[in-house]
Design an enzyme around this catalytic site. Structure first.
Site, PDB file in Angstrom:
ATOM      1  N   CYS A   1      -1.661  -4.808   7.840  1.00  0.00           N
ATOM      2  CA  CYS A   1      -1.029  -3.479   8.483  1.00  0.00           C
ATOM      3  C   CYS A   1      -0.266  -3.628   9.748  1.00  0.00           C
ATOM      4  CB  CYS A   1      -2.263  -2.571   8.643  1.00  0.00           C
ATOM      5  SG  CYS A   1      -3.410  -2.810   6.992  1.00  0.00           S
TER       6      CYS A   1
ATOM      7  N   CYS B   1       0.791  -1.247  -0.032  1.00  0.00           N
ATOM      8  CA  CYS B   1      -0.014  -0.018  -0.142  1.00  0.00           C
ATOM      9  C   CYS B   1       0.939   1.257   0.016  1.00  0.00           C
ATOM     10  CB  CYS B   1      -0.966   0.066   1.283  1.00  0.00           C
ATOM     11  SG  CYS B   1       0.070  -0.001   2.628  1.00  0.00           S
TER      12      CYS B   1
HETATM   13 FE1  FES Z   1      -1.325   0.503   4.321  1.00  0.00          FE
HETATM   14 FE2  FES Z   1      -2.883  -0.605   6.314  1.00  0.00          FE
HETATM   15  S1  FES Z   1      -3.134  -0.384   4.290  1.00  0.00           S
HETATM   16  S2  FES Z   1      -0.680  -0.444   6.075  1.00  0.00           S
END
Ligand code: FES
Length: 124
Positions: free
Chosen positions: A103, A34
């Site tokens: 995460c 992400c």
């Molecule tokens: Fe990036 Fe949670 S979506 S750390």
């Protein structure tokens, strides 16, 4: 998406936010999935975590897991902190949605890196 009450508490009122000036150890990790990043700085005394702060550029789960990781790690011996896993963190938060489990890696990995960094600095 269903977040537990504890996740919401740590997201809206995170603990130990910031950066320690002149830290004994520092860990930075990025999540390639992400693009979020997390930084943990620590102060160490008698082989225990005496102070810890985090800065996260990430999602709600990353902020909540970082916050609870710092709370869990504060005062722990370095060896015990090295044994903390993302599952410990998720459990402490009464669970995370399955697609948000990744995460929680950020915080624990940054903590472990900060401890490794401290141990490397000590050797020099
Ligand atoms: Fe990036 Fe949670 S979506 S750390």
């Amino acid at each position: 998406m269903l977040y537990s009450k504890k996740v919401m508490e740590h997201f809206t009122k995170p603990k130990n936010v910031g950066v320690i000036e002149d830290p004994d150890g520092k860990g930075i990790v990025g999540n390639p999935k992400c693009g979020d990043t997390m930084e943990i700085t620590i102060k160490v005394k008698d082989d225990k975590i005496d102070d810890i702060k985090f800065r996260t550029f990430g999602c709600a789960s990353a902020i909540a897991t970082s916050s609870v990781t710092t709370v869990m790690a504060m005062g722990k011996s370095l060896d015990d902190a090295m044994k903390m896993t993302r599952n410990d963190v998720a459990q402490e938060l009464d669970g995370l949605p399955p697609h948000k489990m990744h995460c929680s890696n950020l915080a624990v990995d940054a903590l472990h890196k900060a401890i490794e960094n401290y141990r490397e600095n000590k050797k020099e």
